[in-house]
Design an enzyme around this catalytic site. Structure first.
Site, PDB file in Angstrom:
ATOM      1  N   HIS A 179      49.673  46.354  42.258  1.00  8.52           N
ATOM      2  CA  HIS A 179      48.318  46.208  42.784  1.00  8.52           C
ATOM      3  C   HIS A 179      47.915  47.385  43.661  1.00  8.52           C
ATOM      4  O   HIS A 179      46.869  47.376  44.302  1.00  8.52           O
ATOM      5  CB  HIS A 179      48.183  44.895  43.559  1.00  8.52           C
ATOM      6  CG  HIS A 179      48.257  43.695  42.662  1.00  8.52           C
ATOM      7  ND1 HIS A 179      49.454  43.163  42.252  1.00  8.52           N
ATOM      8  CD2 HIS A 179      47.289  42.956  42.074  1.00  8.52           C
ATOM      9  CE1 HIS A 179      49.219  42.129  41.463  1.00  8.52           C
ATOM     10  NE2 HIS A 179      47.927  41.987  41.330  1.00  8.52           N
TER      11      HIS A 179
ATOM     12  N   CYS B 152      54.273  42.675  38.396  1.00 11.94           N
ATOM     13  CA  CYS B 152      53.221  41.906  37.726  1.00 11.94           C
ATOM     14  C   CYS B 152      52.744  42.717  36.514  1.00 11.94           C
ATOM     15  O   CYS B 152      53.251  43.802  36.240  1.00 11.94           O
ATOM     16  CB  CYS B 152      52.068  41.627  38.697  1.00 11.94           C
ATOM     17  SG  CYS B 152      51.085  40.163  38.263  1.00 11.94           S
TER      18      CYS B 152
ATOM     19  N   ASP C  87      54.423  32.597  31.173  1.00 14.07           N
ATOM     20  CA  ASP C  87      54.088  32.893  32.571  1.00 14.07           C
ATOM     21  C   ASP C  87      53.618  31.652  33.322  1.00 14.07           C
ATOM     22  O   ASP C  87      52.765  30.897  32.834  1.00 14.07           O
ATOM     23  CB  ASP C  87      52.987  33.953  32.642  1.00 14.07           C
ATOM     24  CG  ASP C  87      53.490  35.338  32.275  1.00 14.07           C
ATOM     25  OD1 ASP C  87      54.712  35.524  32.276  1.00 14.07           O
ATOM     26  OD2 ASP C  87      52.665  36.216  32.001  1.00 14.07           O
TER      27      ASP C  87
ATOM     28  N   SER D 160      51.257  42.865  30.209  1.00 14.33           N
ATOM     29  CA  SER D 160      50.034  43.597  29.886  1.00 14.33           C
ATOM     30  C   SER D 160      50.165  45.079  30.228  1.00 14.33           C
ATOM     31  O   SER D 160      50.870  45.451  31.166  1.00 14.33           O
ATOM     32  CB  SER D 160      48.845  43.005  30.636  1.00 14.33           C
ATOM     33  OG  SER D 160      49.060  43.047  32.033  1.00 14.33           O
TER      34      SER D 160
ATOM     35  N   LEU E 115      29.439  44.102  44.171  1.00 17.66           N
ATOM     36  CA  LEU E 115      30.348  44.671  45.166  1.00 17.66           C
ATOM     37  C   LEU E 115      31.617  45.207  44.501  1.00 17.66           C
ATOM     38  O   LEU E 115      32.122  46.270  44.885  1.00 17.66           O
ATOM     39  CB  LEU E 115      30.704  43.622  46.218  1.00 17.66           C
ATOM     40  CG  LEU E 115      31.596  44.120  47.351  1.00 17.66           C
ATOM     41  CD1 LEU E 115      30.906  45.210  48.154  1.00 17.66           C
ATOM     42  CD2 LEU E 115      32.017  42.964  48.262  1.00 17.66           C
ATOM     43  N   LYS E 116      32.133  44.494  43.533  1.00 18.13           N
ATOM     44  CA  LYS E 116      33.317  44.955  42.789  1.00 18.13           C
ATOM     45  C   LYS E 116      33.074  46.340  42.203  1.00 18.13           C
ATOM     46  O   LYS E 116      33.886  47.260  42.395  1.00 18.13           O
ATOM     47  CB  LYS E 116      33.639  43.962  41.676  1.00 18.13           C
ATOM     48  CG  LYS E 116      34.618  44.494  40.624  1.00 18.13           C
ATOM     49  CD  LYS E 116      34.698  43.559  39.432  1.00 18.13           C
ATOM     50  CE  LYS E 116      35.454  44.191  38.269  1.00 18.13           C
ATOM     51  NZ  LYS E 116      36.876  44.427  38.575  1.00 18.13           N
TER      52      LYS E 116
ATOM     53  N   CYS F  19      38.338  39.967  39.873  1.00 16.82           N
ATOM     54  CA  CYS F  19      37.629  38.707  39.653  1.00 16.82           C
ATOM     55  C   CYS F  19      38.122  38.065  38.361  1.00 16.82           C
ATOM     56  O   CYS F  19      38.512  38.761  37.419  1.00 16.82           O
ATOM     57  CB  CYS F  19      36.116  38.934  39.561  1.00 16.82           C
ATOM     58  SG  CYS F  19      35.382  39.598  41.063  1.00 16.82           S
TER      59      CYS F  19
END
Length: 754
Positions: free
Chosen positions: A694, A726, A598, A432, A17-18, A515
């Site tokens: 996001h 983030c 973190d 990141s 599904l991802k 995930c």
């Protein structure tokens, strides 16, 4: 005895599904093709549950992004700005989840928060005074019919009105209870439509019942359901709770005319006590959550059978999971590298179905199924954890001074200001940078021994050089190396620590298409060699600006791992803290002047009941973080980062972590954290996230400038940092570069106006 589960992993055995959803986002497949993949997975999962002998099979637990969002859309809780885009239903849905930037308009995504005490994130419904709560969707019904057409009569599941309205945010004068009448009417229509379709049971999830509830809230719940259940007709209603016990509302709950009540006997410390003190109605079915839906260890059959026998005196019992199996990996079948001696102790989602079936068989006929019980007894007679006496001794020998950093925060701030010589409103990122296809391929080739370590390292150094050059070009003040060598912020560290095990394909959904693959704590934890020093040291040679060393903190590593069951979480966390402390000191010794540790998951295992916060968690979690940095020099600046949780109510404890700088996710929650910081006169320097990473949308300079001014309206300028909310790992290169350029320009414009 019958069996049940609360929910099942929806991303698929191999994240099908991802990948399909991400193809849809990239316009590589159509909406119809995405819907077809969803149907294929749903039918596959239903048949799997049938084959495993599960009696109560859920539908409605499948989602293309989040089931709380699904419920909101089903009930027309869609703010006007999204409706005004006039997109298709699916595009509107994803605009709510991810934001939208295109010809139809420009909107940010809904806020995203942690789902109770898990690493799953839900989309926060947004309600204003004009919201008309009513039944408008049909997915719940089409999924039921879809399963029925395949020969499976499912038990549809939906989040209940009490929890849905309690979790929502409100913009206006109206609050949750103002929408109860509309909710009753909408859910009553759901009852009627499901009954017409031949549905026998409906599962209504009310996990908010395990929170601290005031007498007024309990009365609201009681009044809500007295009115709603009067409309249920012949439909059987199961109210399902999980993640704890319902001590504040138990008597009111069992007095309501539910047909089934689902209670958690794994995390619900007082659940059994409540039954023994107040009893359980004989006219209701107890759905007993006895198989752990959040951890990956095998169920102890003998303990569970003893509890089942005790529960059966209260009446009809259905054996169930403690929560949805969404929180564990799909199956052990794809794990080829771990030995049988190891995997014998594990149980993922599919294996938990088998455990439910085993227990059902043993309860039905213990003698015929004695071999199932004996095999489990033999397994639990073995010592399954690896011990290290030296590690245990280090933890036992810790004293109070090991958790205190000197000089004090205020003194350090002055020292670091003179040493680092940063401008006001210093700009940085969380750590990141985008993990592009070539980065992932390089790591995969190295793991498969297709390239040498020298070739692997050279590639990463090339990416680091490009990343550092870009950051210098756009004018960021504190740089990062980009983390191109890292797969996951927890797994990467676990791979370099003794005491950890790793899986190949044990993915767990964190949010949407994101995930994670949590590592497994198999023994006492220690560090045998430096983990991050070489890449951080190399990156610092490329620039005169400060290079942040990037680490994951002990609480987050623990909370995003599957923990042991034989020692306390506190002891495991202190073991991790000592290991990360060694890494911090090595970074410092190699010239890294700023080190970010973190703690994104600090709140994750915070007890859901406030009375337990300190004694069961914060009294050791906060000191564990302090232990990590307590020995560094005053000139070394310690950062930490936290995201996608509600931190306002533990903000004083966060200040007590004694970091020098803390960055928070703030953009999706409309900078709500600022009021809490101002209220307690937060001492630590702070970087509230100024844009949402996001979402693929690029914030404009003007938008970011307004956000920065909003921050400065509540916080003193000398304490504010400017950063995204983030890490940028999951974003595309072009949107990342554009967003960061705008961030730096906005910060410079605000500086110029001060």
């Amino acid at each position: 005895m019958k069996t049940s589960i609360i929910g099942f992993p929806r991303v698929g055995e191999l994240r099908e599904l991802k990948f399909a959803t991400e193809k849809y986002f990239r316009k590589e497949i159509t909406a119809e093709e995405l819907e077809a993949k969803g149907k294929e997975l749903r039918n596959k999962h239903w048949q799997l549950l049938v084959d495993q002998g599960i009696d109560f099979i859920p539908s409605g637990d499948f989602s293309f992004f989040d089931t709380t969002l699904d419920a909101a859309v089903l009930l027309n809780i869609v703010p006007e700005k999204y409706q005004a885009l006039q997109l298709s239903p699916l595009e509107t849905y994803f605009a709510l989840a991810r934001g939208y930037q295109g010809e139809a308009g420009d909107v940010t995504a809904l806020a995203m928060k942690k789902w109770f005490n898990t690493n799953y994130h839900y989309m926060v419904p947004e309600i204003d005074d004009e919201t008309e709560l009513k039944l408008v969707g049909d997915t719940l019904f089409t999924n039921f019919n879809e399963a029925k057409a395949a020969g499976v009569i499912t038990r549809p599941t939906i989040i209940g009105p009490f929890t849905l309205l309690k979790l929502a945010t409100y913009h206006g004068s109206k609050q949750a209870n103002d929408f109860y009448d509309a909710a009753i009417e909408a859910y009553a229509q759901i009852f009627d439509r499901l009954a017409e379709l031949g549905c026998e049971w409906l599962q209504i999830d009310e996990p908010a019942l395990v929170l601290d509830l005031s007498p007024a809230e309990v009365q609201q719940f009681k009044d809500l359901y007295q009115n709603l259940l009067a409309k249920k007709g012949n439909l059987n209603i199961l109210v399902q709770t999980y993640f704890g016990d319902v001590r504040d509302a138990y008597q009111e709950l069992v007095a309501l005319p539910f047909d089934g009540i689902g209670l958690d006997f794994v995390e619900g410390r007082k659940t059994l006590d409540l039954l023994e003190e107040y009893g359980f109605p004989k006219d209701k079915t107890l759905f007993a959550g006895l198989v752990n839906g959040k951890n990956i260890w095998k169920n102890n059959y003998q303990q569970t059978l003893t509890l089942i026998e005790e529960l059966q005196k209260f009446g009809d019992v259905v054996l169930s999971t403690s929560c949805s199996l969404l929180h564990v990996p799909f199956t052990l079948a794809n794990e080829s590298l771990l030995t049988k001696e190891v995997t014998n102790h594990f149980s993922f989602a599919v294996e938990k179905l088998a455990e439910l079936n085993d227990l059902k068989k043993i309860v039905a006929d213990k003698e015929t199924n004695r071999d199932l019980l004996n095999a489990n007894l033999t397994l639990f007679a073995q010592d399954r954890f690896s011990k290290n006496g030296q590690v245990a001794q280090r933890v036992e020998s810790l004293t109070e001074k090991d958790f205190i950093r000197l000089p004090t925060l205020g003194e350090r701030a002055s020292i670091q200001k003179n040493k680092l010589k940063l401008p006001i409103l210093p700009t940085t990122t969380i750590g990141s940078f985008p993990q592009t296809k070539d980065v992932k391929q390089n790591r995969a080739k190295f793991k498969k021994d297709e390239i040498t370590e020298t070739e692997y390292t050279a590639f990463n150094q090339e990416k680091i050089a490009e990343c550092v050059a870009f950051q210098e070009e756009i004018g960021l003040d504190v740089l990062v190396h980009g983390e191109f060598e890292r797969n996951d912020m927890v797994e990467y560290f676990g791979e370099s620590l003794d005491g950890y095990l790793f899986t190949e394909k044990a993915w767990v959904q964190s949010y949407g298409t994101r995930c994670v693959k949590p590592p497994i704590i198999w023994g006492d934890i220690s560090r045998s060699k430096p983990i991050t020093v070489a890449y951080s040291k190399y990156a610092q040679t490329l620039t005169d600006k400060p290079m942040k060393g990037m680490l994951t903190g002990p609480v987050t590593i623990l909370n995003w791992s599957f923990p042991r069951e034989d020692i306390s979480l506190r002891e495991s966390t202190l073991q991790l803290a000592l290991a990360i402390q060694e890494e911090v000191l090595d970074l410092e010794a190699n010239g890294i002047k700023i080190i970010q540790i973190d703690e994104a998951a600090l709140r994750e295992k915070l007890p859901l009941r406030q009375t337990d916060w300190h004694t069961e968690y914060l009294d050791w979690a906060i000191p564990a973080f302090r232990l990590v940095h307590s020995k560094v020099q005053s000139t070394t600046q310690i950062h930490t980062h936290m995201c996608y949780s509600e931190f306002a109510d533990i903000i004083q404890d966060i200040d007590n972590m004694d970091a020098d700088v803390i960055s928070f996710e703030a953009s999706r929650s409309n900078l709500d954290i600022l009021d809490a910081l101002k209220k307690i006169d937060f001492q630590t320097q702070v970087g509230p996230g100024v844009y949402d990473i996001h979402s693929p949308r690029v914030p404009s300079v003007d938008e970011l400038e307004v956000t920065i001014h909003n921050i400065l309206n509540k916080l003193p300028i000398e304490k504010v940092w400017i950063n995204p909310d983030c890490g940028l790992k999951t974003r595309g290169v072009l949107e990342t570069e554009a967003s960061l350029k705008n961030l730096v320009l906005a910060a410079k414009k605000v500086r110029g106006g001060v």
